[in-house]
Design a protein around this motif. Sequence first.
Motif, PDB file in Angstrom:
ATOM      1  N   SER A  32       0.828  -1.201   0.000  1.00  0.00           N
ATOM      2  CA  SER A  32       0.000   0.000   0.000  1.00  0.00           C
ATOM      3  C   SER A  32       0.859   1.245   0.000  1.00  0.00           C
ATOM      4  O   SER A  32       1.977   1.249   0.490  1.00  0.00           O
ATOM      5  N   ASN A  34      -0.207   3.836   1.635  1.00  0.00           N
ATOM      6  CA  ASN A  34      -0.551   4.546   2.864  1.00  0.00           C
ATOM      7  C   ASN A  34       0.701   4.844   3.673  1.00  0.00           C
ATOM      8  O   ASN A  34       1.559   3.985   3.864  1.00  0.00           O
ATOM      9  N   ILE A 296     -12.286   0.849  -6.731  1.00  0.00           N
ATOM     10  CA  ILE A 296     -11.704   0.275  -5.516  1.00  0.00           C
ATOM     11  C   ILE A 296     -11.814  -1.245  -5.547  1.00  0.00           C
ATOM     12  O   ILE A 296     -10.860  -1.964  -5.202  1.00  0.00           O
ATOM     13  N   ASP A 301      -6.097  -2.987  -2.800  1.00  0.00           N
ATOM     14  CA  ASP A 301      -5.355  -2.103  -1.915  1.00  0.00           C
ATOM     15  C   ASP A 301      -4.555  -1.046  -2.659  1.00  0.00           C
ATOM     16  O   ASP A 301      -4.207  -0.006  -2.088  1.00  0.00           O
ATOM     17  N   SER A 304      -5.465   2.778  -2.632  1.00  0.00           N
ATOM     18  CA  SER A 304      -5.240   3.699  -1.524  1.00  0.00           C
ATOM     19  C   SER A 304      -4.366   4.886  -1.914  1.00  0.00           C
ATOM     20  O   SER A 304      -4.258   5.855  -1.163  1.00  0.00           O
ATOM     21  N   ASN A 305      -3.732   4.827  -3.099  1.00  0.00           N
ATOM     22  CA  ASN A 305      -2.913   5.960  -3.555  1.00  0.00           C
ATOM     23  C   ASN A 305      -3.692   6.940  -4.422  1.00  0.00           C
ATOM     24  O   ASN A 305      -3.116   7.854  -4.997  1.00  0.00           O
ATOM     25  N   GLU A 396     -10.064   6.672   1.025  1.00  0.00           N
ATOM     26  CA  GLU A 396      -9.700   6.643   2.440  1.00  0.00           C
ATOM     27  C   GLU A 396     -10.408   5.472   3.097  1.00  0.00           C
ATOM     28  O   GLU A 396     -11.635   5.391   3.100  1.00  0.00           O
ATOM     29  N   ASN A 397      -9.633   4.550   3.624  1.00  0.00           N
ATOM     30  CA  ASN A 397     -10.193   3.367   4.302  1.00  0.00           C
ATOM     31  C   ASN A 397     -11.176   2.608   3.418  1.00  0.00           C
ATOM     32  O   ASN A 397     -12.250   2.197   3.857  1.00  0.00           O
TER      33      ASN A 397
END
Length: 408
Positions: A32, A34, A296, A301, A304-305, A396-397
């Motif tokens: 990820s 994140n 998504i 995952d 997430s960027n 986000e999440n």
Amino acid sequence: MLRKKVTIGAAVAASVALLLAGCANQPSTGGSTNGNSSKVDIPAITSVDVPKDAVLPAGDGKATCPAGLTIGYVGAETGPNAQLGINIYNGIQLAIDQHNESNKGCQVAFKKFDTEGDPNKATGPVTQAVNEADIIGVVGLPFSGESKATGNIFEQQGLVHITPSATNPGLTQNGWKTFFRGLGNDAVQGPAAAKFLTGKLEAKKVYLVQDDSDYGIGLGTQTSKALGDALVGTDKVTTGQKDFSAVISKIINAKPDAVYYAGYYAEGAPFDQQLVNKGYKGTFVGPDGVKDDQFIKLAGDASSNAYFTCPCIPGELITDFEGAYKKLANAEPGTYSIEGYDAATVLLSGIDKGKTTRADLLSWVKDYDADGLSKHYKWDATGELQAPAVYGYKVENGKIVPIGTIGE
């Protein structure tokens, strides 16, 4: 103009976030992004300004009209990017349901025609729709390519149509009098995206990739021009492409801070996933054609960027609309759900005022000047809106959340 604030319930947001996170693909081998220092984190917003006197589908509840009047939706119900069309026709359905519930003396029917979002398949459904005399107004088509391929058919039959999502600037340069765009075009979104990339996202080097659709080409051109010296490379992909390794190799070598993808989520999601898997640590930015929960689900995952640009308002932050839409569709409002709702409301308000022929409803839209939930609707002589806004969003999440207007 007086405005009021509306907010989304935290419980709804949390439950949807968990649902989408659970639907995502398995974690990508590249990990990820994140926590990566190269990604600027912009806080989400929880409210939007809504016009106090927005026109709503219910009207005053006193409308009367002849039986058999129909509003049509022409656009994708199936196909690789169908969710964008589904978002729209659910918004239309909600508007018509609310209208008919409040106006027992004016019951308007709704009929859908599936184009699969394909310009080569759209002419048949459009021809069918314009030849049904009870259809006096249409919301659609969602995509620029199919809009370009069918505009003349609507024009020949004098059937007004409002697109909630087709953004190629050239669509209003064809001399069509029946075409109206219910959002900002790519000449608005492209420069806003460029300013967002180099401003709020602090990207010094941007690599731009576009697909081969009219939408992707138009948006890619506008964004490239606006990026100026920050643009360090460009490349193209094709509809249906699965392997993006050649493009990704060029991107990795260019070492950009951000990649902007002009196209749709069907290719944008696997492209981003493969990009992250190859070790890319920067930010991925997609436009309205990519901004959907399907992105998504398909990217996993790696998503997430991602940030998004869209000339669309976050309808999920408008409490009454969000609640009614979720009850109808068993889902949160998606990209262009509220624009579809507003476009249908423009047509319904004309019917309520006695504009029950194609010619009269066309004249009504041409002279329309009122607030909807998402924006002010007033068109120029070409069918373009005046001063539309562009919003930013981020993942986000496991959920797409709005971060406010961009390009200002």
